[in-house]
Design an enzyme around this catalytic site. Structure first.
Site, PDB file in Angstrom:
ATOM      1  N   HIS A  51       0.822  -1.218   0.000  1.00  0.00           N
ATOM      2  CA  HIS A  51       0.000   0.000   0.000  1.00  0.00           C
ATOM      3  C   HIS A  51       0.852   1.263   0.000  1.00  0.00           C
ATOM      4  O   HIS A  51       2.045   1.237   0.316  1.00  0.00           O
ATOM      5  CB  HIS A  51      -0.932   0.005   1.215  1.00  0.00           C
ATOM      6  CG  HIS A  51      -0.197   0.004   2.514  1.00  0.00           C
ATOM      7  ND1 HIS A  51       0.407   1.129   3.041  1.00  0.00           N
ATOM      8  CD2 HIS A  51       0.057  -0.994   3.388  1.00  0.00           C
ATOM      9  CE1 HIS A  51       0.980   0.826   4.188  1.00  0.00           C
ATOM     10  NE2 HIS A  51       0.786  -0.465   4.423  1.00  0.00           N
TER      11      HIS A  51
ATOM     12  N   GLU B  30      -3.333  -7.338   7.132  1.00  0.00           N
ATOM     13  CA  GLU B  30      -2.027  -7.330   7.810  1.00  0.00           C
ATOM     14  C   GLU B  30      -2.083  -8.123   9.106  1.00  0.00           C
ATOM     15  O   GLU B  30      -3.149  -8.275   9.718  1.00  0.00           O
ATOM     16  CB  GLU B  30      -1.596  -5.884   8.097  1.00  0.00           C
ATOM     17  CG  GLU B  30      -0.276  -5.730   8.841  1.00  0.00           C
ATOM     18  CD  GLU B  30       0.942  -6.269   8.117  1.00  0.00           C
ATOM     19  OE1 GLU B  30       1.016  -7.511   7.916  1.00  0.00           O
ATOM     20  OE2 GLU B  30       1.848  -5.482   7.793  1.00  0.00           O
TER      21      GLU B  30
END
Length: 177
Positions: free
Chosen positions: A9, A84
């Site tokens: 990201h 995550e």
């Protein structure tokens, strides 16, 4: 498929502040949005093709994937297994902290209230195995902890190498089976 691409990201405030984001849902900075847009353009320029963008459900990855999807026209899907790792007591602490660096070497530790490296490996390795037998070419948009685990699927490494492994914001990496 014989390969896939992995993208971390774009930049977040906690990246700038050198804090561990983990499972905490942190937004992209303006620079993070710009990085994602530039990554979409780079994918087009490099002739990278895919059938689908699989994105973590966390906003920083979801927004990165959305920008890339809008620019490339590649459809995006949320893939929960790309979330995550939950780093428990280390979330929001310094990323380069010596204690955290050492803790990442303990594969069975859940960091108090988080997720162990072994649990993370199970979900990421299963996802990669699914991609391998899929008939869809994929781009994965996720996180640094996920990047570390993906790298360990393809590369033999010591605990020290694993703990130190990482990828830059919006870096594009190809993995071949």
């Amino acid at each position: 498929m014989d390969h896939f691409y992995f993208i971390r990201h774009g930049e977040t405030v906690w990246n700038v502040e050198n804090k561990i984001c983990g499972e905490t849902d942190i937004e992209l900075t303006e620079k993070g949005h710009e990085q994602a847009i530039e990554t979409g353009k780079k994918i087009l320029e490099q002739g990278i093709t895919a059938d689908v963008i699989l994105a973590s459900p966390l906003v920083r990855a979801k927004e990165t994937a959305r920008h890339i999807s809008e620019i490339t026209g590649i459809p995006m899907e949320i893939e929960p297994r790309l979330k995550e790792q939950n780093f428990g007591r280390y979330e929001s602490t310094p990323r380069d902290g010596a204690e955290f660096h050492e803790a990442k070497k303990d594969m069975a530790s859940r960091f108090g209230t988080g997720e162990s490296m072994l649990h993370l490996a199970q979900r990421i390795y299963n996802l990669i195995d699914d991609i391998k037998v899929s008939d869809r070419e994929a781009i994965l948009v996720a996180h640094n902890g996920i990047a570390r685990m993906v790298e360990s699927y393809f590369t033999e490494m010591t605990n020290e190498e694993f703990s130190s492994c990482g990828i830059k914001n919006c870096e594009v990496k190809r993995y071949d089976f």
